[in-house]
Write an enzyme that holds these catalytic residues in place. Structure first.
Site, PDB file in Angstrom:
ATOM      1  N   GLU A  87     -17.069  -0.422  11.629  1.00 11.20           N
ATOM      2  CA  GLU A  87     -17.323  -1.765  11.088  1.00 11.20           C
ATOM      3  C   GLU A  87     -15.989  -2.484  10.960  1.00 11.20           C
ATOM      4  O   GLU A  87     -14.938  -1.930  11.287  1.00 11.20           O
ATOM      5  CB  GLU A  87     -18.029  -1.680   9.730  1.00 11.20           C
ATOM      6  CG  GLU A  87     -17.220  -0.965   8.667  1.00 11.20           C
ATOM      7  CD  GLU A  87     -17.901  -0.928   7.303  1.00 11.20           C
ATOM      8  OE1 GLU A  87     -18.782  -1.744   7.035  1.00 11.20           O
ATOM      9  OE2 GLU A  87     -17.512  -0.060   6.490  1.00 11.20           O
ATOM     10  N   LYS A 104     -19.670   0.556  -2.405  1.00  9.02           N
ATOM     11  CA  LYS A 104     -18.835  -0.652  -2.350  1.00  9.02           C
ATOM     12  C   LYS A 104     -17.791  -0.605  -3.462  1.00  9.02           C
ATOM     13  O   LYS A 104     -17.923  -1.273  -4.490  1.00  9.02           O
ATOM     14  CB  LYS A 104     -19.727  -1.905  -2.447  1.00  9.02           C
ATOM     15  CG  LYS A 104     -19.047  -3.164  -1.937  1.00  9.02           C
ATOM     16  CD  LYS A 104     -20.051  -4.242  -1.639  1.00  9.02           C
ATOM     17  CE  LYS A 104     -19.404  -5.588  -1.342  1.00  9.02           C
ATOM     18  NZ  LYS A 104     -18.557  -5.601  -0.166  1.00  9.02           N
ATOM     19  N   LEU A 132     -20.617   0.368   5.392  1.00  6.84           N
ATOM     20  CA  LEU A 132     -21.327  -0.175   4.236  1.00  6.84           C
ATOM     21  C   LEU A 132     -22.657  -0.753   4.744  1.00  6.84           C
ATOM     22  O   LEU A 132     -22.675  -1.427   5.777  1.00  6.84           O
ATOM     23  CB  LEU A 132     -20.488  -1.288   3.594  1.00  6.84           C
ATOM     24  CG  LEU A 132     -21.121  -1.957   2.385  1.00  6.84           C
ATOM     25  CD1 LEU A 132     -21.021  -1.047   1.162  1.00  6.84           C
ATOM     26  CD2 LEU A 132     -20.445  -3.289   2.092  1.00  6.84           C
ATOM     27  N   TYR A 144     -17.860  -3.400  -6.677  1.00 10.52           N
ATOM     28  CA  TYR A 144     -17.964  -4.860  -6.685  1.00 10.52           C
ATOM     29  C   TYR A 144     -19.089  -5.320  -5.784  1.00 10.52           C
ATOM     30  O   TYR A 144     -19.634  -4.545  -4.994  1.00 10.52           O
ATOM     31  CB  TYR A 144     -16.638  -5.514  -6.274  1.00 10.52           C
ATOM     32  CG  TYR A 144     -16.339  -5.450  -4.788  1.00 10.52           C
ATOM     33  CD1 TYR A 144     -15.926  -4.275  -4.178  1.00 10.52           C
ATOM     34  CD2 TYR A 144     -16.488  -6.582  -3.978  1.00 10.52           C
ATOM     35  CE1 TYR A 144     -15.667  -4.222  -2.816  1.00 10.52           C
ATOM     36  CE2 TYR A 144     -16.227  -6.539  -2.609  1.00 10.52           C
ATOM     37  CZ  TYR A 144     -15.817  -5.349  -2.043  1.00 10.52           C
ATOM     38  OH  TYR A 144     -15.573  -5.301  -0.689  1.00 10.52           O
TER      39      TYR A 144
END
Ligand code: PDD
Length: 298
Positions: free
Chosen positions: A182, A149, A207, A33
């Site tokens: 993250e 992702k 990411l 996505y």
């Protein structure tokens, strides 16, 4: 006006938008996505988002469902049909619908494509940013390929729920070396006492956020020094400022990490400046309002 979603070639009322029960995204999280910000009637950083989408598809060996030109056309239609001037567009591509078997379906199985867009009040986001947010730390428990992702976000969901229950906005994953990787849906940054921006390199464990890339460009433009390296909790707690980056939250000041209040508990001047000037370093694609109905509108 009611919301409209794009599902596999058709524009349908959002309330009726659905995919088949044997969609591999639904059954195996076998899909990818993207989320792009829409700001003042413009798509922000569309090219790098679509480049990352291409990369995610390639890594999972999912064929591109349509040309980029066609994909952009659908994006623009979805944004226009939903009258979104400020908000986000969500795009999801899965390996398609097939009888439930773990191995890939036969070649030629069409990927499923879904897009939605929604308005988000910039004023509300700015109000959150004006106060700053809290984060809590959780153990890193995700797979090794978080650079892709994918829609497989269960650890992120659980981490963010934990944050919410603790009254925080985001969860920061901490790896086995004690370094922050993250957030559940954001990249993590600190600013050292000497004004240096620190964020983990996007080579492993995170990411490669498009907003992160934008802030790197902006920081260079503004002459800030940046260190792309891991940072520990101790460093974060003693930081001058800290923040999160994502397409949906842009540059979001962090004022509390677990029980530690950063500085005076208010967003600091560097983060506020980066937030205010973020779009100076972005690609902005103007949306032209579509004339008439898009093909296939139900
Ligand atoms: N989240 N890290 C993770 C795990 C993310 O899910 C995201 C994006 C980011 C920031 O990437 P970008 O700057 O390209 O938005 C980092 C999106 C917004 C989401 O899942 O809603």
């Amino acid at each position: 006006m009611s919301r409209v979603a794009y599902v596999n070639g058709q524009y349908v009322p959002h309330s009726h938008a659905s995919v088949h029960v044997e969609d591999r995204g639904y059954q195996f999280s076998d899909g990818v996505y993207e989320v792009c910000e829409i700001w003042k009637g413009q798509i922000v950083d569309m090219t790098p988002h679509l480049d990352r989408l291409d990369r995610s598809l390639k890594e999972l060996q999912i064929p591109a469902p349509m040309s980029r030109r066609a994909l952009v056309r659908v994006m623009k239609e979805v944004i226009s049909l939903n009258r979104v001037n400020n908000g986000i567009i969500y795009m999801q591509i899965t390996r398609g619908v097939a009888p439930r078997e773990h191995n890939f379906p036969p070649a030629g199985t069409p990927p499923s494509v879904v897009m939605t867009a929604k308005s988000v009040s910039p004023h509300k986001m700015d109000q959150v940013a004006a106060k700053g947010v809290g984060v809590v730390t959780v153990e890193e428990n995700r797979w090794d390929r978080v650079d892709i992702k994918t829609v497989g976000l269960l650890p992120n969901v659980l981490a963010k729920q934990k944050a919410k229950e603790a009254g925080a906005h985001e969860a920061w994953f901490v790896d086995k070396n004690g370094l922050i990787t993250e957030g559940g849906s954001t990249n993590a940054w600190i600013i050292l006492k000497d004004g240096t921006l620190v964020t983990r390199p996007a080579t492993h464990g995170i990411l490669r956020g498009i907003t992160r890339e934008g802030v790197l460009k902006l920081a260079e433009k503004k002459g800030f020094s940046v260190e792309e390296r891991g940072f520990s909790m101790d460093e974060a707690k003693n930081a001058r400022e800290a923040f999160l980056t994502s397409a949906s939250g842009l540059v979001m000041p962090v004022v509390k990490i677990n029980e530690t209040i950063l500085g005076d508990g208010q967003p600091g001047p560097i983060v506020q400046d980066l937030r205010k000037s973020f779009h100076d370093a972005s690609e902005l694609i103007k949306l032209t309002v579509a004339g008439g109905n898009a093909p296939g509108v139900c």
